[in-house]
Scaffold this motif. Sequence first.
Motif, PDB file in Angstrom:
ATOM      1  N   ARG A 227       0.822  -1.222   0.000  1.00 56.56           N
ATOM      2  CA  ARG A 227       0.000   0.000   0.000  1.00 56.56           C
ATOM      3  C   ARG A 227       0.857   1.274   0.000  1.00 56.56           C
ATOM      4  O   ARG A 227       0.472   2.271  -0.582  1.00 56.56           O
ATOM      5  N   HIS A 251      -3.067  -2.172  -5.167  1.00 54.20           N
ATOM      6  CA  HIS A 251      -3.592  -1.516  -3.968  1.00 54.20           C
ATOM      7  C   HIS A 251      -2.707  -0.357  -3.508  1.00 54.20           C
ATOM      8  O   HIS A 251      -2.937   0.197  -2.425  1.00 54.20           O
ATOM      9  N   ARG A 253      -1.266   2.966  -2.487  1.00 50.94           N
ATOM     10  CA  ARG A 253      -1.915   4.229  -2.116  1.00 50.94           C
ATOM     11  C   ARG A 253      -0.922   5.386  -2.014  1.00 50.94           C
ATOM     12  O   ARG A 253      -1.308   6.535  -2.202  1.00 50.94           O
ATOM     13  N   ASN A 278      -7.711  -0.580 -13.288  1.00 43.19           N
ATOM     14  CA  ASN A 278      -8.177  -1.058 -11.986  1.00 43.19           C
ATOM     15  C   ASN A 278      -9.596  -0.581 -11.682  1.00 43.19           C
ATOM     16  O   ASN A 278     -10.381  -1.292 -11.060  1.00 43.19           O
ATOM     17  N   LYS A 279      -9.911   0.643 -12.115  1.00 39.67           N
ATOM     18  CA  LYS A 279     -11.275   1.155 -11.895  1.00 39.67           C
ATOM     19  C   LYS A 279     -12.297   0.314 -12.653  1.00 39.67           C
ATOM     20  O   LYS A 279     -13.372  -0.006 -12.129  1.00 39.67           O
ATOM     21  N   MET A 282     -12.702  -2.901 -10.792  1.00 40.32           N
ATOM     22  CA  MET A 282     -13.420  -2.711  -9.540  1.00 40.32           C
ATOM     23  C   MET A 282     -14.922  -2.600  -9.783  1.00 40.32           C
ATOM     24  O   MET A 282     -15.731  -3.070  -8.987  1.00 40.32           O
ATOM     25  N   GLU A 293     -12.212   4.758  -2.728  1.00 42.49           N
ATOM     26  CA  GLU A 293     -11.310   4.240  -1.713  1.00 42.49           C
ATOM     27  C   GLU A 293     -10.049   3.654  -2.343  1.00 42.49           C
ATOM     28  O   GLU A 293      -9.105   3.343  -1.651  1.00 42.49           O
ATOM     29  N   GLU A 294     -10.074   3.442  -3.652  1.00 42.72           N
ATOM     30  CA  GLU A 294      -8.957   2.827  -4.340  1.00 42.72           C
ATOM     31  C   GLU A 294      -8.099   3.865  -5.039  1.00 42.72           C
ATOM     32  O   GLU A 294      -8.522   4.984  -5.293  1.00 42.72           O
TER      33      GLU A 294
END
Length: 362
Positions: A227, A251, A253, A278-279, A282, A293-294
Motif C-alpha cells: 500500500r 492496492h 496508495r 483497476n477502476k 473494480m 477508496e482505491e
Amino acid sequence: MVSQEGSATLNRCFEKMKEINMERIVFTGWKDIPAELLMRILNLVDDRTVIIASGVCSGWRDAISFGLTRLSLSWCKKNANSLVLSLAPKLVNLQTLVLRQDSPQLEDNAVEAIANHCHELQDLDLSKSLKLTDHSLYALARGCTNLTKLNLSGCTSFSDTALAYLTRVCRKLKVLNLCGCVEAVSDNALQAIGENCSQMQSLNLGWCENVSDDGVMSLSYGCPDLRTLDLCGCVLITDESVVALANKCVHLRSLGLYYCRNITDRAMYSLAQSGVKNKHDMRRSVKKGKFDEEGLRSLNISQCTYLTPSAVQAVCDTFPALHTCSGRHSLVMSGCLNLTSVHCACILQTHRTHTAYPHPAH
C-alpha cells in the motif's frame, strides 16, 4: 533514572482507592489489591510510572508481567540499555515496544534479552539505534517470529545478509521501515522480502542508494498487497520500477519518488493507465460508491525534473485523491518548475464555478 513524579502518581492512585468501598474490601497496601485491578491501573498511568511500579511489590511485578502489552522507553535519556536488560524478563506478554533513541544507547545484548523473553512481540521500534549489529537481527529472528511491524530506520550497521535471514523467519511482517539502512538494503535483501513477506503493506526504503530496478521488481512481484512504498533518494531506479509497481501492486496508495531523477513520463503514464484499468475491474466486483477508496492518494515526485505537465496531469486526473490545492498537498512536486500548470480536480472545479458565475461588475 526516573523522577519522583511516578511514585507520587502511584501514591495518589492508592489513596484514591482507599476512599472507595469496593465490595467492602479493606486494603492497607498495594499487596492487598487484586491483580485484575492492578492491570487496569497500568492502562491509566504513563510508562515512567509503570517502571516505578515494577519495583513496588510482587503484585505489581506479576501485573506487569501478565498484563502489560505496550511500553515505550523513548523517554529514557540515560542507561536505557541497562533498563531494557532488567525489564525484559518481566515483559513476557508485551506486544508493542518503542525503543527509539535520540542518542544511541541500545546494544545487542538488550535486543537479545528482548528476543529471549518477549516472544509475543508484534511491533518493535529500534530506530536510530546506531550501536546495533547483525547479532540483533539474528536474535530477533530466533525469538520474535510474530513481528508484524518493525522500524529499523537509521540503523546503519546491519548487513543485507542479516536482513534477508530475518525476513525468511519473520514472514508475518506487514510494515517495515528501513530508511537510511544503506548497507542492509540491497537488491538481494529486497528479493528476500519479496520471496518471504507476501503480506507486506508498507515499506520505507528512503535513501537506500544501492536499490535498483531489480530489487523493486522483486518487491512488486512478491508483495502484491503493498500500500505504501517510499523510494525517495533511490537514485538508481528508472521507469521500469514504477511500471512494475503499477502493474502488480494494484492496492498502492502512497508512492515516494523524491530525487529519483531517472523517472520519466513513461512512469507517470503507466500509473495512469493502471489506475484506469483497476477502476474498470473494480466496477465489476465492488459495490457502487466504493471506487474512491482505491488508487493513489499520495505521490511525491519532487526533483524528478524529466517529467512533463501532460504526463503528471494524466496521473492527477486518474486519481482524484491526489491534490495540489492549498492545505491538501498529496501530490508533491517541489523543484519541478515546469509542472506549475498541473492542477487537481478541486482547482479545476473552482475555476469552472467562477467562470459560470461572473462577477456582477461584468
